[in-house]
Design a protein around this motif. Structure first.
Motif, mmCIF file in Angstrom:
data_model
loop_
_atom_site.group_PDB
_atom_site.id
_atom_site.type_symbol
_atom_site.label_atom_id
_atom_site.label_comp_id
_atom_site.label_asym_id
_atom_site.label_seq_id
_atom_site.Cartn_x
_atom_site.Cartn_y
_atom_site.Cartn_z
ATOM 1 N N GLY A 145 7.977 4.450 -4.602
ATOM 2 C CA GLY A 145 8.309 3.394 -3.650
ATOM 3 C C GLY A 145 9.565 2.657 -4.045
ATOM 4 O O GLY A 145 10.649 3.232 -4.112
ATOM 5 N N ARG A 146 9.433 1.369 -4.392
ATOM 6 C CA ARG A 146 10.570 0.531 -4.726
ATOM 7 C C ARG A 146 10.616 0.210 -6.229
ATOM 8 O O ARG A 146 11.244 -0.756 -6.648
ATOM 9 N N VAL A 147 9.961 1.051 -7.018
ATOM 10 C CA VAL A 147 9.935 0.884 -8.481
ATOM 11 C C VAL A 147 10.532 2.133 -9.115
ATOM 12 O O VAL A 147 10.203 3.261 -8.732
ATOM 13 N N VAL A 148 11.417 1.947 -10.091
ATOM 14 C CA VAL A 148 12.126 3.080 -10.693
ATOM 15 C C VAL A 148 12.237 2.888 -12.202
ATOM 16 O O VAL A 148 12.264 1.758 -12.697
ATOM 17 N N LEU A 149 12.312 4.002 -12.923
ATOM 18 C CA LEU A 149 12.436 3.985 -14.381
ATOM 19 C C LEU A 149 13.870 4.270 -14.790
ATOM 20 O O LEU A 149 14.594 5.015 -14.123
ATOM 21 N N ASP A 197 20.005 0.121 2.007
ATOM 22 C CA ASP A 197 19.035 -0.038 3.087
ATOM 23 C C ASP A 197 17.924 1.013 3.033
ATOM 24 O O ASP A 197 17.030 1.036 3.879
ATOM 25 N N ASN A 198 17.976 1.895 2.044
ATOM 26 C CA ASN A 198 16.954 2.937 1.909
ATOM 27 C C ASN A 198 16.730 3.200 0.420
ATOM 28 O O ASN A 198 17.236 4.176 -0.140
ATOM 29 N N ILE A 199 15.978 2.311 -0.208
ATOM 30 C CA ILE A 199 15.784 2.382 -1.653
ATOM 31 C C ILE A 199 15.080 3.663 -2.094
ATOM 32 O O ILE A 199 15.498 4.298 -3.075
ATOM 33 N N PRO A 200 14.006 4.111 -1.427
ATOM 34 C CA PRO A 200 13.406 5.382 -1.837
ATOM 35 C C PRO A 200 14.394 6.547 -1.812
ATOM 36 O O PRO A 200 14.360 7.425 -2.675
ATOM 37 N N GLU A 201 15.287 6.545 -0.821
ATOM 38 C CA GLU A 201 16.305 7.594 -0.765
ATOM 39 C C GLU A 201 17.286 7.458 -1.926
ATOM 40 O O GLU A 201 17.713 8.458 -2.517
ATOM 41 N N ALA A 202 17.644 6.229 -2.268
ATOM 42 C CA ALA A 202 18.527 6.001 -3.411
ATOM 43 C C ALA A 202 17.900 6.547 -4.683
ATOM 44 O O ALA A 202 18.570 7.193 -5.505
ATOM 45 N N PHE A 203 16.602 6.304 -4.855
ATOM 46 C CA PHE A 203 15.915 6.775 -6.052
ATOM 47 C C PHE A 203 15.827 8.298 -6.074
ATOM 48 O O PHE A 203 15.912 8.922 -7.142
ATOM 49 N N ASP A 218 6.863 -13.598 -8.458
ATOM 50 C CA ASP A 218 8.013 -13.674 -7.559
ATOM 51 C C ASP A 218 8.152 -12.330 -6.855
ATOM 52 O O ASP A 218 7.597 -11.318 -7.297
ATOM 53 N N THR A 219 8.907 -12.323 -5.767
ATOM 54 C CA THR A 219 9.121 -11.086 -5.020
ATOM 55 C C THR A 219 10.560 -10.614 -5.195
ATOM 56 O O THR A 219 11.493 -11.426 -5.337
ATOM 57 N N PHE A 220 10.723 -9.289 -5.169
ATOM 58 C CA PHE A 220 12.028 -8.655 -5.370
ATOM 59 C C PHE A 220 12.156 -7.472 -4.423
ATOM 60 O O PHE A 220 11.164 -6.932 -3.928
ATOM 61 N N ASP A 221 13.404 -7.066 -4.211
ATOM 62 C CA ASP A 221 13.638 -5.892 -3.379
ATOM 63 C C ASP A 221 13.294 -4.606 -4.125
ATOM 64 O O ASP A 221 12.938 -3.602 -3.504
ATOM 65 N N LEU A 222 13.446 -4.621 -5.443
ATOM 66 C CA LEU A 222 13.059 -3.463 -6.229
ATOM 67 C C LEU A 222 12.861 -3.878 -7.680
ATOM 68 O O LEU A 222 13.358 -4.911 -8.129
ATOM 69 N N GLU A 260 2.664 -5.258 -7.438
ATOM 70 C CA GLU A 260 2.227 -4.494 -6.274
ATOM 71 C C GLU A 260 3.390 -4.446 -5.304
ATOM 72 O O GLU A 260 4.292 -5.294 -5.343
ATOM 73 N N GLN A 261 3.397 -3.461 -4.445
ATOM 74 C CA GLN A 261 4.552 -3.276 -3.562
ATOM 75 C C GLN A 261 4.118 -2.797 -2.193
ATOM 76 O O GLN A 261 3.021 -2.255 -2.006
ATOM 77 N N ASP A 262 4.999 -3.040 -1.214
ATOM 78 C CA ASP A 262 4.862 -2.448 0.099
ATOM 79 C C ASP A 262 6.205 -1.840 0.460
ATOM 80 O O ASP A 262 7.047 -1.643 -0.411
ATOM 81 N N GLU A 263 6.439 -1.558 1.731
ATOM 82 C CA GLU A 263 7.677 -0.884 2.122
ATOM 83 C C GLU A 263 8.910 -1.755 1.990
ATOM 84 O O GLU A 263 10.034 -1.247 1.988
ATOM 85 N N LYS A 264 8.721 -3.076 1.879
ATOM 86 C CA LYS A 264 9.871 -3.967 1.902
ATOM 87 C C LYS A 264 10.107 -4.740 0.612
ATOM 88 O O LYS A 264 11.198 -5.264 0.403
#
Length: 411
Positions: free
Chosen positions: A291-295, A330-336, A152-156, A136-140
């Protein structure tokens, strides 16, 4: 920005290639692989076009060249094993690769190379026998729950877990159609003992009933056998999920009267421990991230073995994703979003295979096989495949690899 803590699900080719670049940029990468040890197995793969440039950027050209399979080219043979058409590898140094690439390598060797390049890095950790059960994820952050009961928690989170990706299934909208484009083709491969007649020229044989066979040797003791079957019967989709014994029985029954060296191949299949069967599909989805999950790799855009670009696509995708993460930490959704926009044209190009042409290459009728052999003989007599390779662009789709100065070059 503080270094990102990144979870990669899948320790094949795409995941470790991503870790290769991210670790050099100071980020921490944890790779979880569901198999209990490094899965350094599999059949022969190759690198083409942009993939060759990529391994040079990674500084791995010499290492990979030391592990290449010595395959001279492709030969079409008849039921007596007589060669009817030949296309050699394009070693001219210009143009595109032919049916055989200059960079033919066993999947296991490439996996080991990428693993060896990353396993000793202070900020890369491999965890075998473990996978992501849910998240599960939130904005951070992303909270990942693992198969051993830990979390465990991760940034992405990066889903590099193959064409059957569970991460992909979790991020697609509930009403999404199946992402698979089925070609109506099934494949099985295995290893058998090499004999004196098994040369470094790959043999391909066609039999009526939509059947095709490859025989190719990758070392002094082993030969690979591939069976391809064209069949639209939906019931066959259950074959790759059946027991290995049932799978072998199916392939033996369908190919027992095909001719050429079927007795040898089928007997070898019964004895081998290196057996694999799958339905040939492509993966198409408009959703590569949420969000912070990518394929990444086949989870995002499996191109199928008929594209010849699956391995190249994995390496290129890992580079682009790493570049966008490092550029926009600092902007993972933008990176994706940038990753999608940048890579999508390349993926469209490598997935652009004509299903009808693939199926045409496995005729159903005896006459269809005869016509195919005649056309192949004529084209090779006129050197058409060789000329096409030499005068084709060395970049698939004209797509150029972007430059990311933020990624540290190979040392």
């Amino acid at each position: 920005m503080a270094p990102l803590k990144i979870l990669v699900c899948g320790g094949g080719i795409a995941g470790p290639a991503l870790a290769f670049w991210l670790a050099r940029s100071g980020h921490r990468v944890v790779i979880v692989e569901r198999y209990p040890a490094l899965r350094a197995t599999g059949a022969q793969v190759d690198l083409r076009e942009q993939g060759i440039d990529m391994v040079k950027r990674m500084g791995l050209d010499e290492t990979i060249r030391s592990k290449l399979v010595d395959e001279e080219g492709f030969a079409l043979v008849d039921s007596q094993g007589e060669i009817r058409a030949t296309v050699l590898a394009n070693r001219s140094g210009r143009g595109a690769q032919s049916f055989t690439s200059e960079y033919e390598i066993m999947r296991g060797d490439l996996v080991r190379i990428l693993y060896d390049q990353t396993k000793d890095a202070e900020n890369v950790e491999y965890v075998f026998g473990k996978t992501v059960e849910s998240f599960e994820q939130d904005e951070k952050r992303v909270l990942a729950r693992f198969s051993d009961g830990s979390s465990d928690t991760f940034d992405l989170l990066v889903g590099a877990d193959g064409q059957g990706s569970r991460i992909r299934k979790a991020i697609l909208p509930p009403d999404s159609p199946e992402p698979y484009h089925q070609l109506g083709v099934y494949i099985a491969y295995w290893f058998i003992p090499r004999t004196a007649d098994d040369s470094n020229l790959r043999r391909t044989y066609l039999a009526p009933g939509g059947r095709m066979v490859f025989r190719r040797s990758h070392n002094a003791t082993e030969t690979q056998v591939y069976f391809f079957l064209k069949d639209d019967d939906p019931a066959l989709q259950s074959i790759p999920r059946a027991s290995i014994e049932k799978q072998k029985e199916f392939w033996a029954e369908r190919f027992k009267d095909a001719g050429w060296q079927m007795d040898r191949f089928i007997e070898g299949m019964k004895e081998t421990e290196n057996f694999y069967c799958q339905e040939v599909v492509q993966v198409f989805t408009d959703t590569w991230s949420k969000g912070r999950v990518v394929l990444l790799g086949d989870a995002a855009h499996c191109a199928s073995p008929f594209s010849g670009m699956g391995t190249t696509g994995a390496l290129i995708g890992a580079y682009v994703l790493a570049g966008e993460i490092v550029r926009n930490p600092d902007n993972i959704p933008e990176a994706f979003a940038h990753y999608d926009r940048t890579l999508r044209p390349f993926v469209d190009a490598i997935q652009n295979i004509h299903g009808g042409m693939v199926r045409l290459g496995m005729p159903k009728s005896w006459w269809g096989v005869k016509i195919f052999y005649f056309v192949a003989w004529l084209l090779c007599l006129l050197r058409v495949p060789t000329l096409v390779a030499m005068f084709s662009k060395g970049e698939r789709g004209g797509w150029k690899i972007p430059n990311y100065p933020e990624l540290k070059p190979a040392r």
